[in-house]
Design an enzyme around this catalytic site. Structure first.
Site, mmCIF file in Angstrom:
data_model
loop_
_atom_site.group_PDB
_atom_site.id
_atom_site.type_symbol
_atom_site.label_atom_id
_atom_site.label_comp_id
_atom_site.label_asym_id
_atom_site.label_seq_id
_atom_site.Cartn_x
_atom_site.Cartn_y
_atom_site.Cartn_z
ATOM 1 N N ARG A 10 0.841 -1.198 0.000
ATOM 2 C CA ARG A 10 0.000 0.000 0.000
ATOM 3 C C ARG A 10 0.878 1.252 0.000
ATOM 4 N NH1 ARG A 10 -2.155 1.504 6.017
ATOM 5 N NH2 ARG A 10 -0.493 0.533 7.229
ATOM 6 N N GLU A 58 -18.246 4.748 -1.742
ATOM 7 C CA GLU A 58 -17.434 4.066 -2.745
ATOM 8 C C GLU A 58 -18.139 3.910 -4.087
ATOM 9 O OE1 GLU A 58 -16.116 2.936 1.345
ATOM 10 O OE2 GLU A 58 -18.058 2.933 0.307
ATOM 11 N N PHE A 83 -14.310 -2.894 0.133
ATOM 12 C CA PHE A 83 -15.242 -1.877 -0.358
ATOM 13 C C PHE A 83 -15.098 -1.661 -1.865
ATOM 14 C CE2 PHE A 83 -14.033 -0.188 4.025
ATOM 15 C CZ PHE A 83 -14.959 -0.993 4.655
ATOM 16 N N HIS A 109 -5.403 -3.175 1.662
ATOM 17 C CA HIS A 109 -5.884 -3.932 2.827
ATOM 18 C C HIS A 109 -6.633 -5.206 2.428
ATOM 19 C CE1 HIS A 109 -4.954 0.001 4.428
ATOM 20 N NE2 HIS A 109 -5.055 -0.457 5.669
ATOM 21 N N ASP A 117 -8.391 -5.697 12.027
ATOM 22 C CA ASP A 117 -9.652 -5.176 11.489
ATOM 23 C C ASP A 117 -10.722 -6.262 11.410
ATOM 24 O OD1 ASP A 117 -8.483 -2.742 11.297
ATOM 25 O OD2 ASP A 117 -8.435 -2.644 9.112
ATOM 26 N N ARG A 167 -1.704 -4.490 3.573
ATOM 27 C CA ARG A 167 -1.391 -3.629 4.722
ATOM 28 C C ARG A 167 -0.056 -4.014 5.367
ATOM 29 N NH1 ARG A 167 -4.951 -3.594 10.336
ATOM 30 N NH2 ARG A 167 -3.867 -1.878 11.373
#
Length: 314
Positions: A10, A58, A83, A109, A117, A167
């Site tokens: 990322r 999104e 998303f 991610h 998460d 991530r």
């Protein structure tokens, strides 16, 4: 011995976008209120007039990007994979892919390495979703070098591209003078005769470590890095399978619909071969430290070694 450099892809994404922004004034970046996490904030700082925060919307963001693409701009839409591929699937399919617009999707991610998460954010289905969309290119880079090259290649490609980033910081393995990135072309990392290991994303470095232990056991391993899952480099897969007659796929994704399924489709049609798929086995993830989750779900070097050793000698 010098310490192995580790960088999250990322971060590579944010840095690569910024470099592109210096060269192309039609590169724009859209984010869904996650610029700090997706690292598009690096681009935002350099080119605030070309960064658009669309908020937590999104689907709308993808629609905006589609409109921008019709005016000659190259928009990169950015959010977590859950998303970008999940929530906005309909807009990606109908607003971007159906008219074959020049929109790039930077999905960060991805996979269980999102860690704490938890299951709702650990997207292990995104490659499968994006593979089903006609005309969509799907790229899953293995390290910093490959991720930066992938972002540039995506910008230079005319059409929709899905880019998958992680991530967790992963080892830099492609910093060699002869490394070359080309959409749709796999990379032969090591030649062998007993078994073929086909890996993608963060699993490439773990597979390389597993291969060292397999070689020490007298098992000759051929290793292929597949950064582009669609279009798949069928030639490199089939050629290797003909040498070894046993193939293992390794991915931080569901074993349903991802790299393993793509490889099986190719071999079933061209050279039926015994295949073992290593990945997330039709389960959701859970909250926990990323490295521990990778080990628990059998994607670390030791777990890969143990499973491949058993398969190779079966």
């Amino acid at each position: 011995m010098s310490e192995i450099k580790k960088i999250a892809t990322r971060d590579s994404y944010g840095n690569a976008l910024t470099e592109l922004g210096k060269e192309y004034d039609n590169v724009y970046v859209l984010d869904a209120d996650l610029a700090a996490a997706t690292k598009t904030g690096i681009f935002q700082k350099a080119f605030p007039e070309r960064h658009i925060d669309c908020g937590i919307a999104e689907c709308n963001m993808v629609g905006i990007a589609a409109g921008m693409a019709t005016t000659g701009k190259i928009p990169f839409v950015s959010s977590f994979a859950m998303f970008a591929a999940g929530r906005a699937f309909e807009q990606v399919r109908n607003s971007v892919a159906y008219p074959h617009l020049n929109v790039k999707i930077g999905a960060t991610h991805a996979g269980i390495s999102v860690g704490e998460d938890g299951a709702t954010h650990q997207c292990n289905e995104d490659i499968a979703l994006m593979r089903t969309i006609p005309g969509m290119v799907v790229i899953n880079p293995s390290d910093d070098v490959e991720a930066k090259a992938a972002v540039r290649a995506a910008a230079e490609y005319d059409g929709p591209v899905y880019l998958r980033f992680g991530r967790l910081a992963v080892p830099v393995i492609n910093d060699t003078p002869d490394y070359k990135f080309e959409i749709g072309k796999g990379v032969l990392l090591q030649e062998g005769t007993d078994i073929t290991l086909v890996a993608t994303g963060l699993c490439v470095s773990e597979t390389l470590e597993a291969a060292k232990k397999l070689e020490a056991d007298g098992i000759s391993v051929e290793i292929i890095n597949i950064h582009t899952i669609k279009p798949l480099d069928e030639e490199i897969i089939v050629t290797s399978a003909k040498k070894t007659n046993k193939v293992v796929t390794v991915e931080e994704h569901s074993v349903i619909g991802g790299l393993g399924s793509a490889v099986c489709d190719t071999l079933a049609a061209n050279y039926p071969t015994k295949v073992m798929k290593i990945g997330v086995n039709d389960v959701f993830g859970e909250s926990g430290p990323a490295v521990e989750l990778i080990k628990k779900y059998g994607l670390d070097a030791e777990s890969i070694y143990n499973r491949v050793k058993e398969f190779a000698r079966a």
